[in-house]
Design a protein around this motif. Structure first.
Motif, PDB file in Angstrom:
ATOM      1  N   ARG A 181       0.836  -1.201   0.000  1.00  0.00           N
ATOM      2  CA  ARG A 181       0.000   0.000   0.000  1.00  0.00           C
ATOM      3  C   ARG A 181       0.875   1.259   0.000  1.00  0.00           C
ATOM      4  O   ARG A 181       0.641   2.203  -0.745  1.00  0.00           O
ATOM      5  CB  ARG A 181      -0.910  -0.016   1.241  1.00  0.00           C
ATOM      6  CG  ARG A 181      -1.735   1.224   1.416  1.00  0.00           C
ATOM      7  CD  ARG A 181      -2.721   1.082   2.567  1.00  0.00           C
ATOM      8  NE  ARG A 181      -3.482   2.303   2.716  1.00  0.00           N
ATOM      9  CZ  ARG A 181      -3.071   3.352   3.422  1.00  0.00           C
ATOM     10  NH1 ARG A 181      -1.915   3.308   4.070  1.00  0.00           N
ATOM     11  NH2 ARG A 181      -3.794   4.448   3.482  1.00  0.00           N
ATOM     12  N   ALA A 182       1.922   1.238   0.838  1.00  0.00           N
ATOM     13  CA  ALA A 182       2.817   2.395   0.897  1.00  0.00           C
ATOM     14  C   ALA A 182       3.484   2.618  -0.456  1.00  0.00           C
ATOM     15  O   ALA A 182       3.640   3.755  -0.906  1.00  0.00           O
ATOM     16  CB  ALA A 182       3.858   2.194   1.988  1.00  0.00           C
ATOM     17  N   LEU A 183       3.876   1.523  -1.121  1.00  0.00           N
ATOM     18  CA  LEU A 183       4.518   1.658  -2.434  1.00  0.00           C
ATOM     19  C   LEU A 183       3.549   2.269  -3.452  1.00  0.00           C
ATOM     20  O   LEU A 183       3.918   3.169  -4.213  1.00  0.00           O
ATOM     21  CB  LEU A 183       5.018   0.283  -2.920  1.00  0.00           C
ATOM     22  CG  LEU A 183       5.654   0.289  -4.303  1.00  0.00           C
ATOM     23  CD1 LEU A 183       6.992   1.040  -4.296  1.00  0.00           C
ATOM     24  CD2 LEU A 183       5.860  -1.132  -4.834  1.00  0.00           C
ATOM     25  N   LEU A 184       2.307   1.785  -3.468  1.00  0.00           N
ATOM     26  CA  LEU A 184       1.313   2.308  -4.416  1.00  0.00           C
ATOM     27  C   LEU A 184       1.094   3.801  -4.194  1.00  0.00           C
ATOM     28  O   LEU A 184       1.017   4.588  -5.142  1.00  0.00           O
ATOM     29  CB  LEU A 184      -0.015   1.560  -4.264  1.00  0.00           C
ATOM     30  CG  LEU A 184       0.001   0.054  -4.580  1.00  0.00           C
ATOM     31  CD1 LEU A 184      -1.318  -0.592  -4.155  1.00  0.00           C
ATOM     32  CD2 LEU A 184       0.249  -0.195  -6.056  1.00  0.00           C
ATOM     33  N   ARG A 185       0.985   4.176  -2.922  1.00  0.00           N
ATOM     34  CA  ARG A 185       0.789   5.593  -2.605  1.00  0.00           C
ATOM     35  C   ARG A 185       2.020   6.410  -2.984  1.00  0.00           C
ATOM     36  O   ARG A 185       1.926   7.525  -3.483  1.00  0.00           O
ATOM     37  CB  ARG A 185       0.479   5.753  -1.112  1.00  0.00           C
ATOM     38  CG  ARG A 185      -0.941   5.301  -0.761  1.00  0.00           C
ATOM     39  CD  ARG A 185      -1.144   5.205   0.727  1.00  0.00           C
ATOM     40  NE  ARG A 185      -0.794   6.429   1.431  1.00  0.00           N
ATOM     41  CZ  ARG A 185      -1.568   7.497   1.520  1.00  0.00           C
ATOM     42  NH1 ARG A 185      -2.749   7.500   0.939  1.00  0.00           N
ATOM     43  NH2 ARG A 185      -1.178   8.545   2.188  1.00  0.00           N
ATOM     44  N   TRP A 186       3.181   5.842  -2.723  1.00  0.00           N
ATOM     45  CA  TRP A 186       4.443   6.504  -3.047  1.00  0.00           C
ATOM     46  C   TRP A 186       4.521   6.798  -4.543  1.00  0.00           C
ATOM     47  O   TRP A 186       4.907   7.878  -4.965  1.00  0.00           O
ATOM     48  CB  TRP A 186       5.592   5.583  -2.612  1.00  0.00           C
ATOM     49  CG  TRP A 186       6.952   6.159  -2.743  1.00  0.00           C
ATOM     50  CD1 TRP A 186       7.664   6.330  -3.901  1.00  0.00           C
ATOM     51  CD2 TRP A 186       7.801   6.629  -1.682  1.00  0.00           C
ATOM     52  NE1 TRP A 186       8.879   6.866  -3.616  1.00  0.00           N
ATOM     53  CE2 TRP A 186       8.992   7.061  -2.264  1.00  0.00           C
ATOM     54  CE3 TRP A 186       7.651   6.707  -0.293  1.00  0.00           C
ATOM     55  CZ2 TRP A 186      10.052   7.578  -1.519  1.00  0.00           C
ATOM     56  CZ3 TRP A 186       8.705   7.216   0.447  1.00  0.00           C
ATOM     57  CH2 TRP A 186       9.889   7.648  -0.164  1.00  0.00           C
ATOM     58  N   LEU A 187       4.117   5.774  -5.338  1.00  0.00           N
ATOM     59  CA  LEU A 187       4.185   5.915  -6.797  1.00  0.00           C
ATOM     60  C   LEU A 187       3.027   6.752  -7.340  1.00  0.00           C
ATOM     61  O   LEU A 187       3.055   7.167  -8.495  1.00  0.00           O
ATOM     62  CB  LEU A 187       4.152   4.530  -7.458  1.00  0.00           C
ATOM     63  CG  LEU A 187       5.338   3.609  -7.150  1.00  0.00           C
ATOM     64  CD1 LEU A 187       5.056   2.200  -7.648  1.00  0.00           C
ATOM     65  CD2 LEU A 187       6.607   4.160  -7.802  1.00  0.00           C
ATOM     66  N   GLY A 188       2.001   6.963  -6.516  1.00  0.00           N
ATOM     67  CA  GLY A 188       0.819   7.690  -6.994  1.00  0.00           C
ATOM     68  C   GLY A 188      -0.039   6.870  -7.939  1.00  0.00           C
ATOM     69  O   GLY A 188      -0.782   7.419  -8.750  1.00  0.00           O
TER      70      GLY A 188
END
Ligand code: ADP
Ligand code: MG
Length: 479
Positions: free
Chosen positions: A178-185
């Motif tokens: 989830r953090a990665l998805l948010r990080w990548l937008g």
């Protein structure tokens, strides 16, 4: 943290694989131009394509493909130069086409990894597919209504190998992903709004044995429910096996009120989806230039940034992990630290700022102190204008007023006294007044230093530079 389940005669081990559905961050749907905003009035964001009117043709949304590729590159997957959209046929009231367009045999991303504490989890695949509409049961007492706003919205389905060994690891995996998805937008990660949902495949086995039969728990919409559902399901399976039964491969639902999973459908009524390539869509052919352009547009990844914070800036592993949990956090920290002592900046951001945000339930984007402003405060401490304690007082005032540190220092007369001459005078007076205690100190009761420092601080209303006071006192007492 025990990952094992205690059975009657020995321990059992979990094997867990997740299927994560992440709504693609995109203004328009996967095959139509209808908007995707959350919370609109029912059926106001439905194009003729989404409503499956006869003769309508899907057109692939380039942004959704870029987001899928960006995500795949983010977890180190291989981007397929050639992938295929299939029709997955089934009848459901909120699926007006009568089929879902999804990628089955040839997904757009293959492989990849996500790091969790203590383990590298393999990603099997990522594919693009359409979301379905929503059946609404609580608007009309007699009928179920259909809202097609969500129909056709792009989802990324991200599937992991059965590498996870405990409910905690499953939770860690989903948190990191989830953090990665948010990080990548590429997905906003909002689980309450359903932008991120997860199916958990769970089986148990004796440690090191072959994988057991799994069940699939559908549609978990919080990380806590994911953990609780797996925990319950593992115990249930152990009880079934230990009482002589066999785990049945089936789909189950988690009931958060009871903390239980229960059977939804078994393999016997498994669907035959009759997958075949959608004749309305060409295969998705991506050339190297497209993939490279996406790669070039990517932000520095959290893992690389974390390593840089430790290796180049000298932060502790703990602070580096904390400061790279969200991209906005890392950006804020780097802006506050630019040209300054990075460890000091890390202390302020990870300690004072995140603490305050946490207490108020705010995201860092909403912090009333901008990163540059916090940097100025750190400068005032570094150059001796403020003591650490004064710094915290100024921080509080900046938080409340939004004003710059220098102005607050001026208004409140908070400047630290670092004038050696003035402080020396105070120290001499004090030692003359407390001659007995000074003698005790010189005779070995060095603990009295604290008392002397306290007296000077009191005399200056807390404004004396404590480091300087310490040094002056020591010099006088030990001369
Ligand atoms: P399907 O396509 O029928 O859903 P897959 O083989 O693609 O089945 O697996 C789907 C998910 O189930 C994956 O996340 C995978 O890791 C997980 N999985 C497969 N076998 C097991 C097992 N024995 N125990 C736990 N999880 C499993
Ligand atoms: Mg499945």
């Amino acid at each position: 943290m025990s990952a094992l389940i205690e059975g009657r005669d020995g321990a059992w081990e979990y094997a867990i694989g997740l299927e994560v559905h992440a709504q693609v961050a995109s203004a328009a749907k996967l095959f139509s131009g209808a908007p995707t905003a959350f919370g609109a009035e029912p059926n106001t964001q439905v194009s003729l394509v989404d409503a499956a009117m006869p003769g309508m043709l899907p057109v692939i949304n380039r942004v959704c493909v870029e987001q899928a590729v960006r995500t795949g590159l983010g977890f180190g997957g291989a981007i397929a130069r050639h992938s295929v959209f299939d029709r997955k046929n089934y009848f459901y009231p909120d699926l007006p086409q009568g089929y879902q367009i999804s990628q089955y045999s040839d997904p757009v991303v293959v492989g990849g990894t996500v790091e969790i504490p203590g383990r590298t989890v393999q990603i099997t695949r990522l594919h693009l597919e359409q979301d379905a509409g929503k059946s609404v049961h609580d608007r009309d007492p007699d009928r179920t209504l259909i809202d097609l706003n969500r129909a056709g919205v792009a989802l990324m389905e991200i599937v992991s190998e059965p590498d996870l060994r405990s409910p905690e690891e499953a939770a860690d995996f989903l948190t990191r992903l989830r953090a990665l998805l948010r990080w990548l937008g590429t997905c906003d990660g909002n689980m309450q709004e359903g932008s991120l949902r997860c199916d958990a495949n769970v089986s148990v086995r004796r440690p090191g044995a072959e994988l057991g039969t799994r069940t699939e728990i559908k549609n978990l919409n919080s990380i806590r429910f994911l953990r609780e559902a797996i925990e319950y399901e593992g115990r249930r399976q152990v009880e079934v096996i230990e009482s002589g039964g066999e785990v049945v491969q089936e789909t189950r639902l988690f009931d958060p009120d009871r903390g239980e999973t229960r059977a939804m459908r078994t393999k016997e009524d498994a669907h035959d989806y009759r997958y075949f390539p959608d004749p309305d869509l060409l295969p998705l052919e991506l050339d190297e230039a497209f993939i490279e352009a996406v790669r070039a547009s990517m932000p520095e990844l959290p893992e690389s940034r974390r390593r840089r914070f430790v290796g180049e800036l000298g932060l502790s592993d703990y602070d580096a992990a904390l400061l790279t949990a969200e991209r906005a956090r890392a950006d804020y920290f780097e802006a506050a630290a630019a040209g300054r002592d990075a460890k000091q900046a890390a202390n302020w951001v990870a300690g004072e700022l995140l603490g305050r945000l946490n207490r108020e339930g705010l995201e860092i984007e909403a912090a009333p102190i901008p990163a540059a402003g916090l940097g100025e405060l750190i400068d005032l401490i570094a150059d001796g204008t403020l003591s650490g304690r004064m710094g915290r007082e100024v921080f509080e005032a900046m938080w409340e007023t939004g004003g710059p540190a220098a102005v607050i220092v001026e208004e409140r007369g908070l400047k630290q006294i670092s004038d050696t001459g003035a402080l020396e005078g105070l120290v001499d007076e004090l030692l003359a007044r407390e001659a007995d205690k000074a003698a005790e100190y010189r005779a070995g009761r060095t603990k009295l230093l604290g008392f002397f420092v306290g007296q000077v601080m009191k005399a200056t209303g807390g404004k004396a530079n404590p480091k300087l006071v310490n040094a002056l006192l020591r010099a006088r007492l030990e001369e």
